[in-house]
Design a protein around this motif. Structure first.
Motif, PDB file in Angstrom:
ATOM      1  N   CYS A   1      17.031  35.988  21.486  1.00  0.00           N
ATOM      2  CA  CYS A   1      17.890  37.001  22.093  1.00  0.00           C
ATOM      3  C   CYS A   1      18.786  36.320  23.125  1.00  0.00           C
ATOM      4  O   CYS A   1      18.328  35.495  23.912  1.00  0.00           O
ATOM      5  CB  CYS A   1      17.048  38.090  22.752  1.00  0.00           C
TER       6      CYS A   1
ATOM      7  N   CYS B   1      16.286  44.936  22.944  1.00  0.00           N
ATOM      8  CA  CYS B   1      17.468  45.369  23.695  1.00  0.00           C
ATOM      9  C   CYS B   1      18.680  45.668  22.810  1.00  0.00           C
ATOM     10  O   CYS B   1      19.654  46.234  23.295  1.00  0.00           O
ATOM     11  CB  CYS B   1      17.843  44.313  24.746  1.00  0.00           C
TER      12      CYS B   1
ATOM     13  N   CYS C   1      18.238  42.153  18.450  1.00  0.00           N
ATOM     14  CA  CYS C   1      16.982  42.034  19.178  1.00  0.00           C
ATOM     15  C   CYS C   1      16.316  43.409  19.167  1.00  0.00           C
ATOM     16  O   CYS C   1      16.949  44.405  19.517  1.00  0.00           O
ATOM     17  CB  CYS C   1      17.272  41.582  20.602  1.00  0.00           C
TER      18      CYS C   1
ATOM     19  N   CYS D   1      17.238  40.537  29.087  1.00  0.00           N
ATOM     20  CA  CYS D   1      16.160  40.966  28.174  1.00  0.00           C
ATOM     21  C   CYS D   1      14.923  40.106  28.387  1.00  0.00           C
ATOM     22  O   CYS D   1      15.016  38.888  28.548  1.00  0.00           O
ATOM     23  CB  CYS D   1      16.645  40.860  26.735  1.00  0.00           C
TER      24      CYS D   1
HETATM   25 ZN    ZN Z   1      16.829  41.302  23.698  1.00  0.00          ZN
END
Ligand code: ZN
Length: 411
Positions: free
Chosen positions: A343, A329, A326, A348
Motif C-alpha cells: 500500500c 484504505c 488496498c 494506512c
Molecule cells: Zn492501505
C-alpha cells in the motif's frame, strides 16, 4: 434436496458437407419413421417398435420414437403431423466431451444409426457453463435430447438434471461474503472478514497453481514436438491426458472452496464477474496475471454448481482493481513481488500484505454493492453526521470524473 432441470442449448459449429449430409439422413429417416408409426395409429411401445425397427436409425432414436408416438396418437386426434419435429434421442444417446485446449472446447457425440455416430464441435450457451461442467464430471444427469435445424444451423437441446440444496432464509445483509480470487500463482485464494471486520482464515491453493502451470507447460512443449514429428494422434491423446489431470486438480480445489464456505456461518461465495472482465479495456493485462480464459471460466463454473449442490449462494462483482486496491484504505498500490501487495498510502497501517489474500478481501467487500466499498464511499453524497462535504471543489471534480469512468466501464 430438490432437483433442478434445465434444457441446455448447444449449437453445432459449422459441420462439414459430409456431416451435414449425415445429419439430414438421420432427420429424414426419423421423420419417415415418425409419420409411418403415427399413420399406423400405434398406441403402445410394442406397436411403435414394429414400425420403427426397420428404419436406419440408432437405437436411441428408435427408443425415443417408441415412447413419443403413443403419446402423440393418444393426445392428438389423428390430425395432421407437421414436418418440424426435432429428432429425439433417449438419455444414453448423447455423449459430451471437453477439450479446453481447443478453440471450440465442447464436443458432442450424436448417434447416426446402429454402430455409427458423429463427434461434432458444439458451442454451448455461455450462461450454462456450470451445467456442462456438472455433466462432464458426472454430477448432472443427461435426459432426452432433441436435434433440429433452424435457418441452416443445427442445434441440440439436451435436458439435464442435478441435485440442489435449498438455501437458508437469510437476508443478504446477514450473509458472510467469502471472496474468491483466481490467479496464476495461487490457483485460488479465499478469505472473509470476521465479526469484527478483520480478514480471517485465508486459504491459498498455491501448490495446485504450481501443478497446473507445470502441466500446461508440459502440454505446450510436448505436443508441439509431437506435432512437428507428425504424431498428431499421440499428441492428442497425450494432451487429453494432461488436461484431464488439470481438470482433476480443478475439481478437488473447487470442492475444497465449497467446503470452506460450508464452514462459515451464512456464507455467500463472491466471484469476479466474467462479463466485466471480457468487456474491460485491460482484458489482456488482466488475463496475463490469470490463467487463460478457459481455466478461469472452468473454475467459476465448477464452484457455481458445487455451491448450488450445497445450497450456498454465489454472487459476482465488478473485478476492476481488485488486485490493485488496498483492502484497508482503498488506495491503489503495487506488487513489489508477485505474492506481495504494497500500500502506498502513508497514513494506512497496512504497508505490505499477501497479494492474493488482499485481492480476495477486496472481492468479498464488493458483495452488497457489487463495487469497491471505497469508490462507493467517494460517491456518497455525505449528508450524514459531519454535515456536508469536506472535499475541496477540485476534489469534487475529480470524483465526478472518476464516477464517469466507472459508469462507462460498468455499462
Ligand atoms: Zn492501505
Amino acid at each position: 434436496m430438490t432437483t433442478l432441470t434445465k434444457t441446455l442449448e448447444l449449437k453445432l459449429v459449422e459441420p462439414n458437407a459430409h456431416k451435414r449430409r449425415k445429419l439430414r439422413e438421420t432427420r429424414e429417416a426419423y421423420q419417415q419413421a415418425l409419420h409411418d408409426a403415427f399413420d399406423a395409429g400405434c398406441t403402445t411401445q410394442t406397436e411403435a417398435n414394429d414400425v420403427v425397427v426397420n428404419y436406419k436409425l440408432s437405437g436411441y432414436a428408435k427408443n425415443a420414437l417408441k415412447k413419443y408416438v403413443p403419446q402423440l396418437t393418444t393426445t392428438y386426434n389423428a390430425g395432421e403431423l407437421h414436418d418440424a419435429h426435432p429428432v429425439r434421442f433417449t438419455n444414453e444417446g448423447l455423449r459430451l466431451d471437453h477439450k479446453p485446449e481447443n478453440a471450440i472446447e465442447w464436443y458432442v457425440k450424436i448417434p447416426h444409426h446402429e454402430d455409427y455416430h458423429l463427434w461434432m464441435p458444439a458451442q454451448p450457451n455461455p450462461e450454462q457453463r456450470d451445467w456442462l461442467e456438472a455433466l462432464n464430471a458426472g454430477d448432472a444427469t443427461m435426459g432426452e435430447s432433441r436435434l433440429f435445424e433452424r435457418d441452416g444451423t443445427w442445434y441440440l437441446h439436451v435436458t439435464a438434471t442435478r441435485d440442489a440444496e435449498g438455501g437458508s432464509e437469510v437476508s443478504d445483509e446477514e450473509r458472510t461474503p467469502i471472496g474468491v480470487d483466481i490467479g496464476e500463482a495461487s490457483l485460488v485464494t479465499v478469505c472473509h472478514r470476521d465479526d469484527h471486520g478483520c480478514p480471517t482464515a485465508p486459504e491459498l491453493w498455491a501448490d495446485e497453481g504450481k501443478t497446473v502451470r507445470r502441466l500446461r507447460k508440459t502440454y505446450f512443449t510436448a505436443t508441439r514436438r509431437l506435432q512437428t514429428r507428425g504424431s498428431e494422434r499421440i499428441a492428442e491423446s497425450f494432451g487429453d491426458d494432461l488436461w484431464n489431470q488439470i481438470d482433476d486438480v480443478f475439481h478437488r480445489v473447487t470442492r475444497e472452496v465449497v467446503d470452506y464456505a460450508e464452514s462459515v456461518k451464512n456464507p455467500v461465495l463472491v466471484l469476479e464477474n466474467l462479463t466485466y472482465i471480457r468487456e474491460s479495456m485491460d482484458y489482456g493485462e488482466y488475463m496475463n496475471r490469470r490463467l487463460h480464459g478457459w481455466g478461469f471460466a472452468k473454475l467459476h463454473a465448477q464452484i457455481r454448481y458445487k455451491a448450488v449442490e450445497k445450497g450456498i449462494p454465489v454472487k459476482t462483482v465488478n473485478p476492476r482493481n481488485t488486485s490493485k486496491e488496498c483492502h484497508a484504505c482503498g488506495e491503489v498500490g503495487y506488487r513489489p513481488q508477485q505474492a506481495t501487495f504494497k500500500c502506498t498510502n502513508d497514513a494506512c497501517w497496512m504497508g505490505e500484505y499477501q497479494a492474493d489474500v488482499n485481492g480476495a478481501v477486496n472481492i468479498a467487500d464488493r458483495y452488497l454493492s457489487g463495487e469497491s466499498r471505497f469508490r462507493e464511499h467517494e460517491n456518497d453524497d455525505d449528508s450524514a453526521e459531519d454535515g456536508g462535504r469536506l472535499t475541496a471543489p477540485q476534489d469534487s471534480q475529480a470524483d465526478a470524473t472518476k464516477q464517469e469512468t466507472l459508469g462507462t466501464y460498468a455499462s
